[in-house]
Write an enzyme that holds these catalytic residues in place. Structure first.
Site, PDB file in Angstrom:
ATOM      1  N   GLU A   1      -1.434  34.918  56.028  1.00 45.70           N
ATOM      2  CA  GLU A   1      -0.776  35.464  57.468  1.00 45.70           C
ATOM      3  C   GLU A   1      -0.988  37.026  57.730  1.00 45.70           C
ATOM      4  O   GLU A   1      -0.842  37.701  56.697  1.00 45.70           O
ATOM      5  CB  GLU A   1       0.586  34.880  57.288  1.00 45.70           C
ATOM      6  CG  GLU A   1       1.549  35.215  58.546  1.00 45.70           C
ATOM      7  CD  GLU A   1       2.917  34.733  58.489  1.00 45.70           C
ATOM      8  OE1 GLU A   1       3.703  34.863  59.762  1.00 45.70           O
ATOM      9  OE2 GLU A   1       3.525  34.321  57.498  1.00 45.70           O
TER      10      GLU A   1
ATOM     11  N   ARG B   1       3.425  44.869  57.162  1.00 48.52           N
ATOM     12  CA  ARG B   1       3.365  46.079  56.210  1.00 48.52           C
ATOM     13  C   ARG B   1       2.099  46.772  56.314  1.00 48.52           C
ATOM     14  O   ARG B   1       2.347  47.828  55.929  1.00 48.52           O
ATOM     15  CB  ARG B   1       3.409  45.120  54.515  1.00 48.52           C
ATOM     16  CG  ARG B   1       4.706  44.423  54.390  1.00 48.52           C
ATOM     17  CD  ARG B   1       4.980  44.164  52.962  1.00 48.52           C
ATOM     18  NE  ARG B   1       4.843  45.409  51.938  1.00 48.52           N
ATOM     19  CZ  ARG B   1       4.765  45.214  50.585  1.00 48.52           C
ATOM     20  NH1 ARG B   1       4.443  44.172  50.039  1.00 48.52           N
ATOM     21  NH2 ARG B   1       5.099  46.205  50.032  1.00 48.52           N
TER      22      ARG B   1
ATOM     23  N   SER C   1      -6.887   8.690  49.823  1.00 46.51           N
ATOM     24  CA  SER C   1      -7.565   9.669  48.958  1.00 46.51           C
ATOM     25  C   SER C   1      -8.820   9.951  49.846  1.00 46.51           C
ATOM     26  O   SER C   1      -9.220  11.205  49.677  1.00 46.51           O
ATOM     27  CB  SER C   1      -7.798   9.155  47.719  1.00 46.51           C
ATOM     28  OG  SER C   1      -8.474   8.010  47.574  1.00 46.51           O
TER      29      SER C   1
ATOM     30  N   SER D   1       0.270  40.592  57.953  1.00 42.41           N
ATOM     31  CA  SER D   1       1.439  41.326  57.484  1.00 42.41           C
ATOM     32  C   SER D   1       1.673  42.628  58.299  1.00 42.41           C
ATOM     33  O   SER D   1       0.834  43.284  58.249  1.00 42.41           O
ATOM     34  CB  SER D   1       1.158  41.396  55.976  1.00 42.41           C
ATOM     35  OG  SER D   1       2.374  42.076  55.520  1.00 42.41           O
TER      36      SER D   1
ATOM     37  N   ARG E   1       9.089  47.135  60.878  1.00 43.17           N
ATOM     38  CA  ARG E   1       9.063  45.566  61.350  1.00 43.17           C
ATOM     39  C   ARG E   1      10.275  44.791  61.482  1.00 43.17           C
ATOM     40  O   ARG E   1      10.437  43.762  62.580  1.00 43.17           O
ATOM     41  CB  ARG E   1       8.216  44.964  60.539  1.00 43.17           C
ATOM     42  CG  ARG E   1       8.674  44.609  59.326  1.00 43.17           C
ATOM     43  CD  ARG E   1       7.507  43.870  58.329  1.00 43.17           C
ATOM     44  NE  ARG E   1       8.016  43.933  56.939  1.00 43.17           N
ATOM     45  CZ  ARG E   1       7.458  43.114  55.948  1.00 43.17           C
ATOM     46  NH1 ARG E   1       6.543  42.312  56.430  1.00 43.17           N
ATOM     47  NH2 ARG E   1       7.964  43.193  54.668  1.00 43.17           N
TER      48      ARG E   1
ATOM     49  N   ARG F   1       5.048  16.537  63.520  1.00 43.25           N
ATOM     50  CA  ARG F   1       5.488  17.489  64.466  1.00 43.25           C
ATOM     51  C   ARG F   1       5.247  17.233  66.154  1.00 43.25           C
ATOM     52  O   ARG F   1       5.412  17.828  67.057  1.00 43.25           O
ATOM     53  CB  ARG F   1       4.712  19.006  64.199  1.00 43.25           C
ATOM     54  CG  ARG F   1       5.096  19.475  63.238  1.00 43.25           C
ATOM     55  CD  ARG F   1       6.600  19.821  63.007  1.00 43.25           C
ATOM     56  NE  ARG F   1       7.209  20.463  61.531  1.00 43.25           N
ATOM     57  CZ  ARG F   1       8.400  20.676  61.228  1.00 43.25           C
ATOM     58  NH1 ARG F   1       9.248  20.537  62.118  1.00 43.25           N
ATOM     59  NH2 ARG F   1       8.551  21.013  60.054  1.00 43.25           N
TER      60      ARG F   1
ATOM     61  N   ARG G   1       6.490  25.008  56.745  1.00 44.65           N
ATOM     62  CA  ARG G   1       7.074  24.295  55.796  1.00 44.65           C
ATOM     63  C   ARG G   1       6.191  23.283  55.026  1.00 44.65           C
ATOM     64  O   ARG G   1       6.617  22.825  54.006  1.00 44.65           O
ATOM     65  CB  ARG G   1       8.351  23.751  56.382  1.00 44.65           C
ATOM     66  CG  ARG G   1       9.632  24.713  56.863  1.00 44.65           C
ATOM     67  CD  ARG G   1      10.689  24.154  57.323  1.00 44.65           C
ATOM     68  NE  ARG G   1      11.386  23.115  56.620  1.00 44.65           N
ATOM     69  CZ  ARG G   1      12.170  22.574  56.728  1.00 44.65           C
ATOM     70  NH1 ARG G   1      12.797  22.250  57.833  1.00 44.65           N
ATOM     71  NH2 ARG G   1      12.888  21.422  56.031  1.00 44.65           N
ATOM     72  N   HIS G   2       5.100  22.901  55.861  1.00 47.19           N
ATOM     73  CA  HIS G   2       4.223  22.059  55.140  1.00 47.19           C
ATOM     74  C   HIS G   2       3.357  22.733  54.221  1.00 47.19           C
ATOM     75  O   HIS G   2       2.700  23.747  54.775  1.00 47.19           O
ATOM     76  CB  HIS G   2       3.559  21.405  56.525  1.00 47.19           C
ATOM     77  CG  HIS G   2       4.357  20.667  57.334  1.00 47.19           C
ATOM     78  ND1 HIS G   2       4.373  19.209  57.319  1.00 47.19           N
ATOM     79  CD2 HIS G   2       4.828  20.985  58.656  1.00 47.19           C
ATOM     80  CE1 HIS G   2       5.178  18.896  58.404  1.00 47.19           C
ATOM     81  NE2 HIS G   2       5.332  19.858  59.091  1.00 47.19           N
TER      82      HIS G   2
END
Length: 213
Positions: free
Chosen positions: A80, A84, A48, A82, A149, A176, A71-72
């Site tokens: 992130e 778009r 902790s 984008s 994209r 990793r 994934r972590h």
């Protein structure tokens, strides 16, 4: 691939002082006793105190590498880029081509020959250039960026801001940096490890095996 430190909070002293909170004690300056305490905490799994220091990184990596790393999630927040919204010309990961490994389904073996490297790099580069030309033509023709994209290759770099605790980043790197992790993922993890070690030297050395980093 790029990894940079945007900001960080806390220090090795914060880790030690958080551990001492239960005794209502604090140190004003870091001592060798604090270093011993940090090693004890890591060795005995008293995790902790390592959640209190934080770091914010900005990372650029190829899309498949980003997906493995992101994934972590526990103890980490991500924002992130984008496509778009972003219309700038994409960048692509430079690769050293490796042979497939018949003994490891998801792994790879040693690098290909110089001639093979040149051949596959030429094909990869041409494919990326063609995809970018098509992407830019679609945008020019009025195709929605969120659909245009889709034509871009997986080798495209994506960029994200990653904020997390000292312990969360240590957990990422312990996994990793393992020998069976993909080489490109290990490159990112090594860069993260160098940054975190610079910010939290004693804690990082206690949490992440130095032979891996």
């Amino acid at each position: 691939m790029r990894v940079e430190l945007l900001d960080h909070y806390g220090s090795d002293l914060l880790v030690a002082n958080c551990a001492r909170t239960s005794f209502d004690r604090q140190h004003e300056a870091f001592t060798e006793g604090d270093a011993r305490l940090i090693r004890f905490l890591a060795r005995e799994g008293h995790n902790s105190p390592f959640f209190h220091p934080q770091a914010t990184l900005r990372i650029s990596a190829a899309i498949p590498i980003a997906r493995q790393l992101l994934r972590h999630q526990v103890g980490l927040a991500v924002s992130e880029v984008s496509r778009r919204y972003v219309r700038s010309s994409p960048e692509f990961e430079a690769l050293v081509w490796r042979h497939s490994n018949p003994d490891v389904k998801q792994g790879s073996a040693g690098p290909m020959s110089a001639d093979e490297q040149a051949d596959w790099t030429a094909i990869y580069d041409q494919h990326c250039r063609n995809a970018v030309r098509a992407y830019e033509a679609m945008l020019e023709a009025g195709v929605a960026p969120e659909q245009a994209r889709f034509i871009l290759p997986q080798g495209m770099l994506t960029t994200w801001t990653w904020t997390g605790s000292l312990f969360a980043f240590a957990r990422v790197c312990r996994e990793r940096l393992a020998p069976d992790a993909q080489s490109e993922v290990r490159d990112v993890a090594r860069a993260i490890a160098r940054i975190m070690s610079g910010c939290f030297h004693h804690s990082w050395a206690a949490l992440v095996p130095q032979e891996a980093a």
